[in-house]
Design a protein around this motif. Structure first.
Motif, PDB file in Angstrom:
ATOM      1  N   GLY A  74       0.815  -1.211   0.000  1.00 31.08           N
ATOM      2  CA  GLY A  74       0.000   0.000   0.000  1.00 31.08           C
ATOM      3  C   GLY A  74       0.849   1.262   0.000  1.00 31.08           C
ATOM      4  N   ILE A  75       0.180   2.406  -0.115  1.00 35.00           N
ATOM      5  CA  ILE A  75       0.864   3.694  -0.151  1.00 35.00           C
ATOM      6  C   ILE A  75       0.419   4.522   1.048  1.00 35.00           C
ATOM      7  CG2 ILE A  75       1.090   5.861  -1.442  1.00 35.00           C
ATOM      8  CD1 ILE A  75       0.689   4.224  -3.998  1.00 35.00           C
ATOM      9  N   LYS A  76       1.398   5.011   1.791  1.00 35.56           N
ATOM     10  CA  LYS A  76       1.077   5.801   2.993  1.00 35.56           C
ATOM     11  C   LYS A  76       1.318   7.295   2.777  1.00 35.56           C
ATOM     12  CE  LYS A  76       2.098   1.787   5.831  1.00 35.56           C
ATOM     13  NZ  LYS A  76       2.262   0.930   4.631  1.00 35.56           N
ATOM     14  N   LYS A  77       2.344   7.640   1.971  1.00 33.37           N
ATOM     15  CA  LYS A  77       2.642   9.068   1.740  1.00 33.37           C
ATOM     16  C   LYS A  77       2.359   9.471   0.294  1.00 33.37           C
ATOM     17  CE  LYS A  77       6.553   8.731   4.927  1.00 33.37           C
ATOM     18  NZ  LYS A  77       8.018   8.590   4.830  1.00 33.37           N
ATOM     19  N   GLY A  78       2.939   8.752  -0.649  1.00 30.51           N
ATOM     20  CA  GLY A  78       2.706   9.108  -2.048  1.00 30.51           C
ATOM     21  C   GLY A  78       3.818   8.638  -2.965  1.00 30.51           C
ATOM     22  N   VAL A  79       3.703   9.035  -4.213  1.00 33.74           N
ATOM     23  CA  VAL A  79       4.654   8.637  -5.260  1.00 33.74           C
ATOM     24  C   VAL A  79       5.359   9.897  -5.766  1.00 33.74           C
ATOM     25  CG1 VAL A  79       4.870   7.543  -7.539  1.00 33.74           C
ATOM     26  CG2 VAL A  79       3.150   6.726  -5.910  1.00 33.74           C
ATOM     27  N   LYS A  80       6.662   9.780  -5.992  1.00 35.07           N
ATOM     28  CA  LYS A  80       7.419  10.961  -6.439  1.00 35.07           C
ATOM     29  C   LYS A  80       8.353  10.625  -7.587  1.00 35.07           C
ATOM     30  CE  LYS A  80       7.760  13.663  -2.142  1.00 35.07           C
ATOM     31  NZ  LYS A  80       8.682  14.319  -1.218  1.00 35.07           N
ATOM     32  N   LEU A  81       8.486  11.570  -8.498  1.00 35.24           N
ATOM     33  CA  LEU A  81       9.595  11.552  -9.450  1.00 35.24           C
ATOM     34  C   LEU A  81      10.531  12.655  -8.994  1.00 35.24           C
ATOM     35  CD1 LEU A  81       7.072  10.484 -11.291  1.00 35.24           C
ATOM     36  CD2 LEU A  81       8.622  10.945 -13.158  1.00 35.24           C
ATOM     37  N   GLU A  82      11.793  12.314  -8.779  1.00 36.62           N
ATOM     38  CA  GLU A  82      12.746  13.288  -8.253  1.00 36.62           C
ATOM     39  C   GLU A  82      13.886  13.511  -9.248  1.00 36.62           C
ATOM     40  OE1 GLU A  82      13.903  12.316  -4.204  1.00 36.62           O
ATOM     41  OE2 GLU A  82      11.989  11.281  -3.859  1.00 36.62           O
ATOM     42  N   ASN A  83      13.853  14.669  -9.913  1.00 38.88           N
ATOM     43  CA  ASN A  83      14.891  15.080 -10.853  1.00 38.88           C
ATOM     44  C   ASN A  83      15.248  13.961 -11.846  1.00 38.88           C
ATOM     45  OD1 ASN A  83      16.737  16.851 -11.971  1.00 38.88           O
ATOM     46  ND2 ASN A  83      18.393  16.226 -10.605  1.00 38.88           N
ATOM     47  N   VAL A  84      14.208  13.444 -12.501  1.00 40.37           N
ATOM     48  CA  VAL A  84      14.380  12.278 -13.374  1.00 40.37           C
ATOM     49  C   VAL A  84      14.889  12.678 -14.762  1.00 40.37           C
ATOM     50  CG1 VAL A  84      13.116  10.488 -14.638  1.00 40.37           C
ATOM     51  CG2 VAL A  84      12.712  10.802 -12.202  1.00 40.37           C
ATOM     52  N   HIS A  85      16.003  12.070 -15.143  1.00 39.24           N
ATOM     53  CA  HIS A  85      16.522  12.183 -16.511  1.00 39.24           C
ATOM     54  C   HIS A  85      16.386  10.807 -17.158  1.00 39.24           C
ATOM     55  CE1 HIS A  85      18.624  16.157 -16.313  1.00 39.24           C
ATOM     56  NE2 HIS A  85      18.486  15.916 -15.027  1.00 39.24           N
ATOM     57  N   PHE A  86      15.900  10.787 -18.394  1.00 40.65           N
ATOM     58  CA  PHE A  86      15.726   9.488 -19.050  1.00 40.65           C
ATOM     59  C   PHE A  86      15.659   9.640 -20.565  1.00 40.65           C
ATOM     60  CE2 PHE A  86      12.912   6.343 -21.031  1.00 40.65           C
ATOM     61  CZ  PHE A  86      13.600   5.181 -20.726  1.00 40.65           C
ATOM     62  N   GLY A  87      16.221   8.645 -21.253  1.00 44.30           N
ATOM     63  CA  GLY A  87      16.080   8.542 -22.711  1.00 44.30           C
ATOM     64  C   GLY A  87      16.075   7.071 -23.086  1.00 44.30           C
ATOM     65  N   TYR A  88      15.266   6.692 -24.075  1.00 50.19           N
ATOM     66  CA  TYR A  88      15.236   5.284 -24.507  1.00 50.19           C
ATOM     67  C   TYR A  88      16.571   4.919 -25.158  1.00 50.19           C
ATOM     68  CZ  TYR A  88      10.228   5.568 -23.627  1.00 50.19           C
ATOM     69  OH  TYR A  88       9.004   5.744 -23.012  1.00 50.19           O
ATOM     70  N   ASN A  89      17.198   5.915 -25.804  1.00 52.35           N
ATOM     71  CA  ASN A  89      18.553   5.734 -26.323  1.00 52.35           C
ATOM     72  C   ASN A  89      19.480   6.661 -25.555  1.00 52.35           C
ATOM     73  OD1 ASN A  89      17.581   4.040 -28.419  1.00 52.35           O
ATOM     74  ND2 ASN A  89      16.942   5.859 -29.559  1.00 52.35           N
ATOM     75  N   LYS A  90      20.703   6.192 -25.327  1.00 55.89           N
ATOM     76  CA  LYS A  90      21.645   6.963 -24.510  1.00 55.89           C
ATOM     77  C   LYS A  90      21.898   8.372 -25.062  1.00 55.89           C
ATOM     78  CE  LYS A  90      24.305   3.353 -22.156  1.00 55.89           C
ATOM     79  NZ  LYS A  90      23.718   2.109 -22.669  1.00 55.89           N
ATOM     80  N   ASP A  91      21.886   8.496 -26.392  1.00 60.52           N
ATOM     81  CA  ASP A  91      22.240   9.790 -26.982  1.00 60.52           C
ATOM     82  C   ASP A  91      21.041  10.717 -27.209  1.00 60.52           C
ATOM     83  OD1 ASP A  91      21.224   8.048 -28.794  1.00 60.52           O
ATOM     84  OD2 ASP A  91      22.579   8.536 -30.435  1.00 60.52           O
ATOM     85  N   LYS A  92      19.839  10.279 -26.815  1.00 62.59           N
ATOM     86  CA  LYS A  92      18.657  11.125 -27.009  1.00 62.59           C
ATOM     87  C   LYS A  92      17.825  11.143 -25.734  1.00 62.59           C
ATOM     88  CE  LYS A  92      15.030  12.101 -30.401  1.00 62.59           C
ATOM     89  NZ  LYS A  92      13.767  11.999 -29.697  1.00 62.59           N
ATOM     90  N   GLU A  93      18.069  12.140 -24.900  1.00 58.03           N
ATOM     91  CA  GLU A  93      17.337  12.247 -23.629  1.00 58.03           C
ATOM     92  C   GLU A  93      15.936  12.805 -23.872  1.00 58.03           C
ATOM     93  OE1 GLU A  93      19.374  13.309 -19.674  1.00 58.03           O
ATOM     94  OE2 GLU A  93      18.216  15.117 -20.148  1.00 58.03           O
ATOM     95  N   ILE A  94      14.934  12.205 -23.209  1.00 60.86           N
ATOM     96  CA  ILE A  94      13.541  12.639 -23.382  1.00 60.86           C
ATOM     97  C   ILE A  94      13.068  13.467 -22.192  1.00 60.86           C
ATOM     98  CG2 ILE A  94      11.153  11.810 -23.540  1.00 60.86           C
ATOM     99  CD1 ILE A  94      12.259   9.464 -25.189  1.00 60.86           C
ATOM    100  N   LEU A  95      13.398  13.012 -20.983  1.00 58.78           N
ATOM    101  CA  LEU A  95      13.037  13.764 -19.776  1.00 58.78           C
ATOM    102  C   LEU A  95      14.288  14.424 -19.217  1.00 58.78           C
ATOM    103  CD1 LEU A  95      10.709  11.130 -18.009  1.00 58.78           C
ATOM    104  CD2 LEU A  95      10.026  13.009 -19.519  1.00 58.78           C
ATOM    105  N   HIS A  96      14.210  15.737 -18.986  1.00 65.67           N
ATOM    106  CA  HIS A  96      15.406  16.487 -18.573  1.00 65.67           C
ATOM    107  C   HIS A  96      15.262  17.019 -17.147  1.00 65.67           C
ATOM    108  CE1 HIS A  96      15.831  16.331 -22.908  1.00 65.67           C
ATOM    109  NE2 HIS A  96      14.775  17.088 -23.057  1.00 65.67           N
ATOM    110  N   GLY A  97      15.226  16.123 -16.175  1.00 65.57           N
ATOM    111  CA  GLY A  97      15.143  16.590 -14.792  1.00 65.57           C
ATOM    112  C   GLY A  97      13.718  16.881 -14.365  1.00 65.57           C
ATOM    113  N   VAL A  98      12.844  15.861 -14.481  1.00 66.00           N
ATOM    114  CA  VAL A  98      11.420  16.038 -14.153  1.00 66.00           C
ATOM    115  C   VAL A  98      11.164  15.664 -12.694  1.00 66.00           C
ATOM    116  CG1 VAL A  98       9.100  15.113 -14.602  1.00 66.00           C
ATOM    117  CG2 VAL A  98      10.605  15.698 -16.506  1.00 66.00           C
ATOM    118  N   SER A  99      10.470  16.546 -11.972  1.00 67.82           N
ATOM    119  CA  SER A  99      10.070  16.263 -10.584  1.00 67.82           C
ATOM    120  C   SER A  99       8.558  16.437 -10.465  1.00 67.82           C
ATOM    121  CB  SER A  99      10.770  17.217  -9.614  1.00 67.82           C
ATOM    122  OG  SER A  99      12.167  16.982  -9.632  1.00 67.82           O
ATOM    123  N   ILE A 100       7.890  15.380 -10.002  1.00 64.32           N
ATOM    124  CA  ILE A 100       6.427  15.419  -9.816  1.00 64.32           C
ATOM    125  C   ILE A 100       6.091  14.708  -8.505  1.00 64.32           C
ATOM    126  CG2 ILE A 100       4.172  14.709 -10.744  1.00 64.32           C
ATOM    127  CD1 ILE A 100       5.431  14.688 -13.542  1.00 64.32           C
TER     128      ILE A 100
END
Length: 318
Positions: A74-100
């Motif tokens: 279960g969840i007691k506090k919540g779900v977080k994205l913290e400064n997320v960087h991600f790309g499906y390919n190493k040379d093409k980043e899609i998310l540039h530091g997303v926090s939600i």
């Protein structure tokens, strides 16, 4: 050429016509097997490609199930994205530091143009992919430290492309919870606004369906998918709510069903039609892999920013 010889009188018509007909017939007989061979060759290539891909999947190591990971209960506090960087390919980043932040019991909607990274965030929360840097956490625990089974058991997803499996309508609804009773299935179907339609089918909940032989329209499939999710009763809910390809009556039903499934749950909605998220606790505006605005609907409208532009443009077409 043959026709010209006949017309100019160089060959008698009787002989000429017979000759031409025979030539055409033989040439077709000659070329037909060649045409068949080329089509068989292309089918063989497709089959070989499919076989190679299957072999690749089979060869993959067993999924990283984090055997000694934390079990999510279960969840007691919540779900977080913290400064997320991600790309499906190493040379093409899609998310540039997303926090939600998605606090327990709250509904957070993510809006933005196509290709802004909305679906990518959903893939990271479920851990279909791992972040390049930053982290995704449930109650402060990194998803990479949670057993995959318990993570997936706590997250329910309703995708915009719903899938039906071969079997009965009841089998389809209880796909995520095979032990569910008929009463539980009916309760979930009622909450998802699809029960009345199921009762009009020849065998009701025992009606046989499959992806090819479907008695359900696109919108009704979506409602079946929502019933599935209601039945599994997930702690955290992800809705990819594209309802653009259904009629307005079905859209209203889907919206009502989605409101019912969101109520009281911690949820993350990928929004396409902005009028469906007016009551969200928080709206996050994503553009080119960056969070550019966040707040509730009224706050964002007052800002006269990117969301204001999106909303006024959409309402102009409604």
């Amino acid at each position: 050429g043959g026709a010209w010889l006949i017309v100019s009188g160089q060959v008698s018509q009787a002989v000429g016509l017979g000759l031409i007909v025979a030539f055409v017939e033989y040439s077709q007989t000659y070329f037909q097997p060649l045409t068949q061979l080329t089509s068989i060759y292309s089918m063989t290539q497709l089959a070989l490609t499919g076989a190679r891909r299957l072999a690749t999947v089979e060869e993959q190591d067993e999924e990283n199930t984090v055997p000694n990971g934390k079990v999510l209960k279960g969840i007691k506090k919540g779900v977080k994205l913290e400064n997320v960087h991600f790309g499906y390919n190493k040379d093409k980043e899609i998310l540039h530091g997303v926090s939600i932040d998605v606090d327990k019991g709250k509904s957070v909607a993510v809006v933005g143009p196509t290709g802004s990274g909305k679906t990518t965030i959903m893939n990271l929360i479920n851990r279909f992919y791992d972040v390049n840097s930053g982290k995704v956490t449930f109650d402060g625990v990194d998803v990479r430290d949670i057993t995959l089974e318990s993570l997936r058991n706590n997250v329910g997803i309703v995708l915009q492309d719903s899938v039906l499996f071969t079997g009965t309508v009841e089998d389809n609804i209880k796909y995520g919870k095979p032990t569910a009773s008929r009463d539980e299935v009916i309760a979930a179907a009622k909450e998802a606004n699809i029960h009345d339609f199921i009762m009009t089918l020849p065998d009701g909940y025992d009606t046989q369906v499959s992806e090819e032989n479907s008695v359900f329209s696109t919108g009704q499939k979506q409602l079946i998918s929502i019933a599935r999710t209601i039945l599994t009763n997930p702690e955290f809910l992800i809705l990819d709510e594209a309802t653009s390809n259904v009629d307005t009556v079905t859209e209203a039903k889907i919206q009502k069903a989605m409101d019912a499934v969101i109520a009281g749950r911690t949820s993350f909605v990928i929004a396409h039609r902005l009028k469906t998220i007016l009551n969200s606790d928080k709206i996050v505006v994503l553009k080119d892999g960056n969070v550019i605005e966040e707040g509730n609907h009224d706050e964002l409208i007052k800002k006269h920013g990117f969301y204001y532009g999106l909303y006024t443009n959409q309402m102009a077409f409604e």
